[in-house]
Design an enzyme around this catalytic site. Structure first.
Site, short mmCIF file in Angstrom:
data_model
loop_
_atom_site.label_atom_id
_atom_site.label_comp_id
_atom_site.label_asym_id
_atom_site.label_seq_id
_atom_site.Cartn_x
_atom_site.Cartn_y
_atom_site.Cartn_z
N ARG A 183 0.88 -1.18 0.00
CA ARG A 183 0.00 0.00 0.00
C ARG A 183 0.90 1.22 0.00
O ARG A 183 1.67 1.42 0.94
CB ARG A 183 -0.95 0.00 1.20
CG ARG A 183 -1.68 1.33 1.37
CD ARG A 183 -2.78 1.30 2.40
NE ARG A 183 -3.96 0.60 1.90
CZ ARG A 183 -5.16 0.67 2.46
NH1 ARG A 183 -5.35 1.42 3.54
NH2 ARG A 183 -6.18 0.01 1.95
N HIS A 204 -7.47 0.94 -6.46
CA HIS A 204 -7.69 0.04 -5.32
C HIS A 204 -8.39 -1.22 -5.86
O HIS A 204 -9.56 -1.46 -5.58
CB HIS A 204 -8.53 0.75 -4.27
CG HIS A 204 -8.49 0.14 -2.90
ND1 HIS A 204 -7.74 -0.98 -2.60
CD2 HIS A 204 -9.13 0.48 -1.74
CE1 HIS A 204 -7.91 -1.29 -1.32
NE2 HIS A 204 -8.73 -0.43 -0.79
N GLN A 230 -10.31 -3.77 -3.66
CA GLN A 230 -11.60 -3.23 -3.24
C GLN A 230 -12.65 -3.41 -4.34
O GLN A 230 -13.77 -3.83 -4.08
CB GLN A 230 -11.43 -1.73 -2.90
CG GLN A 230 -12.69 -1.06 -2.40
CD GLN A 230 -13.10 -1.57 -1.03
OE1 GLN A 230 -12.33 -1.56 -0.11
NE2 GLN A 230 -14.34 -2.03 -0.90
N ASP A 249 -17.43 7.36 -1.47
CA ASP A 249 -16.18 7.20 -0.73
C ASP A 249 -15.85 8.57 -0.12
O ASP A 249 -16.49 9.57 -0.45
CB ASP A 249 -15.06 6.73 -1.68
CG ASP A 249 -13.73 6.48 -0.97
OD1 ASP A 249 -13.74 6.32 0.27
OD2 ASP A 249 -12.69 6.44 -1.66
N CYS A 306 -16.61 1.84 0.60
CA CYS A 306 -15.45 0.97 0.84
C CYS A 306 -15.01 1.02 2.31
O CYS A 306 -14.36 0.11 2.78
CB CYS A 306 -14.30 1.37 -0.06
SG CYS A 306 -13.81 3.10 0.15
N ARG A 310 -14.02 -8.53 1.62
CA ARG A 310 -12.59 -8.32 1.34
C ARG A 310 -11.83 -9.61 1.61
O ARG A 310 -10.93 -9.99 0.85
CB ARG A 310 -12.02 -7.19 2.23
CG ARG A 310 -12.53 -5.80 1.95
CD ARG A 310 -12.05 -5.28 0.60
NE ARG A 310 -10.62 -5.20 0.50
CZ ARG A 310 -9.85 -4.18 0.91
NH1 ARG A 310 -10.43 -3.13 1.45
NH2 ARG A 310 -8.54 -4.19 0.75
N1 CP Z 1 -11.41 -0.11 2.32
C1 CP Z 1 -10.15 -0.18 2.78
O1 CP Z 1 -9.21 -0.41 2.03
O2 CP Z 1 -10.04 -0.01 4.13
P1 CP Z 1 -8.68 0.18 4.96
O3 CP Z 1 -8.06 1.49 4.49
O4 CP Z 1 -9.09 0.19 6.38
O5 CP Z 1 -7.77 -0.96 4.63
N1 NVA Z 2 -10.09 6.91 -1.28
C1 NVA Z 2 -9.70 6.43 0.02
C2 NVA Z 2 -9.94 4.97 0.13
C3 NVA Z 2 -9.61 4.36 1.47
C4 NVA Z 2 -9.83 2.88 1.49
C5 NVA Z 2 -8.25 6.77 0.27
O1 NVA Z 2 -7.42 6.60 -0.65
O2 NVA Z 2 -7.91 7.21 1.37
#
Ligand code: CP
Ligand code: NVA
Length: 297
Positions: A102, A129, A132, A212, A252, A280
């Protein structure tokens, strides 16, 4: 060897196989059966941003597959600061059967994957993502038996989650409308995509309404400006009423209740957010076993 960096390198047939496998593993889990498909295999997860769902679902998912997962904080590894991105990738590849990263810039993930000798999974970048999105589509399949005919509407920022949702809809040939303010449109192109700034028109006849956060991780400095710009795009019960009566609400998570969505919508009978969060686990078990070359037959 295949990576899971974006959905671009996956066909409809491959995604369908992932959905089938995820549903089969979910059912097995509910029956209390073990699914040790990756015995003793290891996943290393490097996080340069916080996480709840991604970290836990990958970690617990590996345990359920008979393997184990290791969590490393990005600032400890120092990707590109303490050590070059490529050197970290080569070293972690020697210890692990899979790697999940990540990070912020998608280019860092690509650089990392280029020299990795084991499959690399995108655990979220500023651009996309995909884990997701696979989960989201799996959830739509579960809740909408006629998913092929569904109208998916995404309301809010054309961000990483939105981009991957468009991609999965494109591959699965499902129509998607994005309602967002001018200047915040997604970049992904698709013949199944309509983009508008008219949120009321967008949600008319919707089977799925998805939103989101307005401020993604790394955009904290823009909070005030974004909250003002996105205010008309809040998902409210009134907006849901303009969609089909059996519309489902998706997010999400994490959600900023009172900003992109009201408490009432989050807690309503339309909301499938916790099914989504649960999925997930199963979607990623299907992705990782596919990358590991486990035969589904
Ligand atoms: N939706 C998602 O990726 O959640 P987290 O950021 O908590 O992993
Ligand atoms: N768009 C958000 C998604 C988190 C799962 C971010 O990137 O923070």
């Amino acid at each position: 060897m295949k990576h899971f960096l974006s959905l671009d390198s996956f066909s409809k047939t491959e995604l369908q196989l992932i959905f089938e496998q995820a549903l089969a593993m979910k059912a097995a889990q509910k029956r209390g059966e073990t699914t040790f498909m990756l015995p003793n295999q290891t996943l290393t997860m490097i996080f340069e941003k916080p996480s709840n769902r991604t970290r836990l679902s990958f970690d617990i998912g590996m345990t359920q597959l008979g393997g184990s997962a290791y969590y490393v904080k990005g600032d400890e590894v120092g990707l590109g600061t303490r050590e070059s991105v490529e050197d970290v990738s080569r070293v972690v590849s020697r210890y692990s059967d899979f790697i999940m990263l990540r990070t912020f810039r998608h280019e860092v993930l690509e650089k990392f994957a280029k020299v990795a000798t084991v499959p690399v999974i995108n655990g979220l970048t500023d651009q996309s993502h995909p884990c997701q999105a696979v989960t989201d589509f799996l959830t739509i399949i579960e809740h909408k038996p006629n998913w092929q005919e569904s109208k998916v509407v995404y309301v809010g920022d054309g961000n990483n989650v939105c981009e991957s949702l468009i991609k999965v809809c494109d591959i699965m040939n499902v129509s998607i409308t994005v309602a967002c303010p001018k200047g915040y449109e997604p970049k992904t192109l698709s013949s199944f995509l309509t983009v508008t700034d008219d949120v009321s028109a967008a949600v008319s006849n919707a089977d799925v309404i998805y939103t989101d956060v307005w401020v993604s991780m790394g955009q904290e400095d823009e909070h005030e400006e974004r909250v003002t710009i996105f205010k008309p795009y809040q998902v409210t019960m009134n907006l849901l009423k303009q969609a089909k009566p059996d519309v489902i609400f998706m997010h999400c998570l994490p959600a900023e209740r009172g900003f992109e969505v009201t408490d009432e919508v989050m807690e309503s009978s339309h909301s499938v957010i916790f099914d989504q969060a649960e999925n997930r686990l199963h979607a990623q078990k299907a992705i990782i076993t596919m990358l590991g070359g486990v035969s589904y037959e």
